[in-house]
Structure formats: structure tokens, C-alpha cells
Design an enzyme around this catalytic site. Structure first.
Site, PDB file in Angstrom:
ATOM      1  N   HIS A   1       0.823  -1.204   0.000  1.00  0.00           N
ATOM      2  CA  HIS A   1       0.000   0.000   0.000  1.00  0.00           C
ATOM      3  C   HIS A   1       0.858   1.256   0.000  1.00  0.00           C
ATOM      4  O   HIS A   1       0.567   2.231  -0.682  1.00  0.00           O
ATOM      5  CB  HIS A   1      -0.948  -0.006   1.201  1.00  0.00           C
ATOM      6  CG  HIS A   1      -2.051  -0.999   1.063  1.00  0.00           C
ATOM      7  ND1 HIS A   1      -3.161  -1.023   1.867  1.00  0.00           N
ATOM      8  CD2 HIS A   1      -2.219  -2.027   0.193  1.00  0.00           C
ATOM      9  CE1 HIS A   1      -3.966  -2.006   1.500  1.00  0.00           C
ATOM     10  NE2 HIS A   1      -3.407  -2.636   0.489  1.00  0.00           N
TER      11      HIS A   1
ATOM     12  N   VAL B   1       0.465   4.006  -3.015  1.00  0.00           N
ATOM     13  CA  VAL B   1      -0.030   5.344  -2.680  1.00  0.00           C
ATOM     14  C   VAL B   1       1.155   6.102  -2.104  1.00  0.00           C
ATOM     15  O   VAL B   1       2.171   6.220  -2.743  1.00  0.00           O
ATOM     16  CB  VAL B   1      -1.208   5.279  -1.682  1.00  0.00           C
ATOM     17  CG1 VAL B   1      -1.957   6.614  -1.665  1.00  0.00           C
ATOM     18  CG2 VAL B   1      -2.186   4.185  -2.070  1.00  0.00           C
TER      19      VAL B   1
HETATM   20  C1  LIG Z   1       0.352  15.483  -1.656  1.00  0.00           C
HETATM   21  O1  LIG Z   1       0.632  16.863  -1.880  1.00  0.00           O
HETATM   22  C2  LIG Z   1       1.194  17.134  -3.167  1.00  0.00           C
HETATM   23  C3  LIG Z   1       1.611  18.600  -3.198  1.00  0.00           C
HETATM   24  O2  LIG Z   1       0.597  19.406  -2.676  1.00  0.00           O
HETATM   25  C4  LIG Z   1       0.174  16.775  -4.236  1.00  0.00           C
HETATM   26  O3  LIG Z   1       0.687  17.049  -5.525  1.00  0.00           O
HETATM   27  C5  LIG Z   1      -0.144  15.300  -4.117  1.00  0.00           C
HETATM   28  O4  LIG Z   1      -1.145  14.935  -5.038  1.00  0.00           O
HETATM   29  C6  LIG Z   1      -0.611  14.955  -2.710  1.00  0.00           C
HETATM   30  N1  LIG Z   1      -0.724  13.523  -2.584  1.00  0.00           N
HETATM   31  C7  LIG Z   1      -1.805  12.912  -2.111  1.00  0.00           C
HETATM   32  C8  LIG Z   1      -1.774  11.442  -2.120  1.00  0.00           C
HETATM   33  O5  LIG Z   1      -2.781  13.537  -1.697  1.00  0.00           O
END
Ligand SMILES: *[C@@H]1O[C@H](CO)[C@@H](O)[C@H](O)[C@H]1NC(C)=O
Ligand code: HEM
Ligand SMILES: *[C@@H]1O[C@H](CO)[C@@H](O)[C@H](O)[C@H]1NC(C)=O
Ligand SMILES: *[C@@H]1O[C@H](CO)[C@@H](O)[C@H](O)[C@H]1NC(C)=O
Length: 262
Positions: free
Chosen positions: A69, A73
Site C-alpha cells: 500500500h 499510494v
Molecule cells: C500530496 O501533496 C502534493 C503537493 O501538494 C500533491 O501534488 C499530491 O497529489 C498529494 N498527494 C496525495 C496522495 O494527496
């Protein structure tokens, strides 16, 4: 995080205390990441994890699944159990939505599984090989209920035996072993089960499903007859999975408390 990961956090909390002193700025994961910055890290982690495993063998399954996981993710946590490439850092953010978006479902059919893995840079061989992790661990009745009442590609006696502890209505949290033959042993029994139509999840059985995919069938048959080639390929695919966009160097953070961002 689910409460059954509590033990995992205790282990990792202690491990993190030692890892916190690292200050290297590596760009890639390496097997010797802790050699200079914390030579005692691995022996300490190893001894704590094996202590916990003696107490509760399913810990191994929890850790293995968590790593999967984490890679698909960005659920955080340093490396463990499969000590291959080290130096991954903790994510600063993740969401339940992201997990639901990226993780495959046990209801997926063959082509959905293949494309889910493909989107992570993993091929059919990785899919079949990594699914062999389901040779250990447990699952809730709710996750395989549909299969044991509705699927056709399942051994009828196997389905009936599972129905005893997983009724049509209710019992959703009743647990069953992913590999009913050797539930706590990391072996190739998962693949033998698939060949005899005794995979627990719909997604498991899709990998050996009346010749729906020749290459997939051949791999399942290969592994069911040769645990060494499975073990070797499993290591290779685990390294590949571990290298999916890991946070290294200045990216991410090193948690002082594994259960929350700093
Ligand atoms: C975490 O934060 C980054 C930068 O803000 C963003 O691009 C990314 O999609 C986020 N990841 C998740 C899994 O929410
Ligand atoms: C191929 C797609 C996969 C699907 C659809 C899938 C799905 C699932 C589901 C539904 C469960 C039971 C969860 C529950 O009862 O709440 C489970 C358990 C588990 N999975 Fe997977 N999984 C997949 C691949 C993997 C991979 C690649 C690994 C590791 C390399 C893995 C390791 C595990 C382990 C060890 C458990 C048992 C955990 C425990 O006992 O706590 N799975 N999986
Ligand atoms: C697999 O599932 C997808 C989405 O439900 C569907 O579009 C596709 O036709 C299915 N493939 C097979 C071979 O059943
Ligand atoms: C079996 O399939 C039917 C029709 O799709 C569905 O309504 C039912 O909920 C399924 N049964 C189980 C136990 O999942």
C-alpha cells in the site's frame, strides 16, 4: 490507520528513533543506506520484528501488505521485513481517497488488474508474482462474500466450506486465511490453490481463469510447481515495487511519531 496496525507502529516508532539521526541527501534507495549513518539500525529492527513475529505471526502479513500500500499510494513508513533497498522517507500527506483511487480491488477482473499494475509501472509478471503475497495473512468475509456465493470459477466444495463462516447476511468481519493450506507459511501454496480453483479473492482466481490469459496461466503453473523460482522472482518484483516513486533525499520527512506527520 486501522487499529490492528498498532503493533506495527510500536515497532516502527522504536526503529524511527534511530533512523531520525540520518541527514544524508540520497536520490535513490540503496541497500547500504544505514551503514554509516546508523549501523545498528538493521540489527535493531530485525530483532524487534522477529520478537513481534514470534508473538504474533500475522505481523508479517500486516507489514508485507503495508509495504504494498505504501508503494502504490504514499502511506509513509520506512522499510522493514523485506530489507532490500533502504532510505525511503515518510510522506507528508496522503488521503483515504488517494488509497481508494490507486489500490486495486479484490473484485477486479483480469484486465482491470493488469492496467492497475501497469499504471504503477508493473507488468503482468509482477502482478502474478506479487499476488503470491496472498500466501500469508487473513481477510474479512465481506471481501470474498460475493465470490463464494456468486462466482462460477471456484471449487464448489471450497465455496461451501467458506460459507460456514461467512453467511450471506452478516458475519462481515469473520476472518479467513488467504491460503487455507499453509496460512502462516510463505510458500507457493497460493498458486497451487489457484490451479485447483481455490483462490480466496475473485482477483486471485482471475490470474488462473480458464485460459483467459496464456502467460498468466503459465506463470501460475510454473510457480505452483517450483517454489524456488517463485521466491526468486518475488524478490525481484518486490524491489521493483519498492522503487515506485519513493521519497528520498530532501523529499518527504522522517517522522518522530510514525502515526502522524511532524
Ligand atoms: C500530496 O501533496 C502534493 C503537493 O501538494 C500533491 O501534488 C499530491 O497529489 C498529494 N498527494 C496525495 C496522495 O494527496
Ligand atoms: C493484485 C491485487 C491485490 C488485491 C486486489 C488485494 C486485495 C487484498 C484484500 C481485499 C485483502 C484483505 C483485506 C481485508 O480483509 O480487509 C488483502 C490482504 C493482504 N494482501 Fe493483498 N491485494 C493485492 C495485492 C497484494 C500485494 C501486491 C501484496 C504484497 C506484496 C499483498 C499483500 C497482502 C497481505 C499480506 C494481506 C493479508 C494482510 C493481513 O493479514 O493483515 N496484496 N489483499
Ligand atoms: C472487466 O471490467 C471492466 C469494468 O467493469 C469491463 O469494462 C470489462 O469488460 C471487463 N473485462 C472482462 C474481460 O470481463
Ligand atoms: C450475488 O449477485 C447478485 C446479483 O448481482 C447480488 O445482488 C448479490 O448481492 C450477490 N450476492 C452476494 C453474497 O454478494
Amino acid at each position: 490507520m486501522a487499529s490492528h496496525h498498532i503493533q506495527y507502529f510500536i515497532v516502527l516508532l522504536m526503529a524511527t528513533l534511530f533512523i531520525t539521526i540520518q541527514s544524508h541527501s540520497h536520490a535513490k534507495l540503496t541497500p547500504d543506506f544505514y551503514n554509516d549513518v546508523c549501523p545498528q539500525a538493521l540489527p535493531i529492527i530485525k530483532s524487534i520484528v522477529s520478537q513481534k513475529l514470534n508473538f504474533k505471526p500475522r505481523m508479517g502479513a500486516h507489514l508485507l501488505r503495508l509495504h504494498f500500500h505504501d508503494c502504490f499510494v504514499n502511506l509513509g513508513g520506512p522499510t522493514y521485513w523485506y530489507e532490500v533497498l533502504l532510505g525511503r522517507r515518510d510522506a507528508r500527506n496522503t488521503t483515504k481517497e488517494a488509497a481508494e483511487l490507486y489500490l486495486p480491488s479484490q473484485l477486479f477482473n483480469f484486465s482491470q488488474l493488469v492496467s492497475n499494475f501497469k499504471s504503477q509501472g508493473l507488468n503482468l509478471k509482477d502482478l502474478v508474482t506479487l499476488s503470491g503475497a496472498h500466501t500469508i495473512g487473513m481477510a474479512r468475509c465481506s471481501t470474498f462474500k460475493d465470490r463464494i456465493y456468486n462466482d462460477t470459477n471456484i471449487d464448489p466444495n471450497f465455496a461451501i466450506s467458506l460459507q460456514q463462516n461467512c453467511p450471506i447476511k452478516g458475519g462481515d468481519d469473520n476472518m479467513e486465511a488467504l491460503d487455507y493450506v499453509t496460512p502462516e507459511k510463505f510458500d507457493n501454496s497460493y498458486y497451487k490453490n489457484l490451479v485447483s480453483k481455490k483462490g480466496l479473492f475473485h482477483s486471485d482466481q482471475e490470474l488462473f481463469n480458464n485460459g483467459i490469459d496464456c502467460e498468466s496461466d503459465m506463470l501460475v503453473e510454473l510457480y505452483s510447481g517450483d517454489s524456488n523460482v517463485f521466491a526468486r522472482n518475488f524478490g525481484t518484483s518486490m524491489i521493483k515495487m519498492g522503487n515506485i516513486k519513493p521519497l528520498t533525499g530532501i523529499f518527504g520527512e522522517i517522522r518522530t511519531d510514525c502515526t502522524k506527520v511532524n
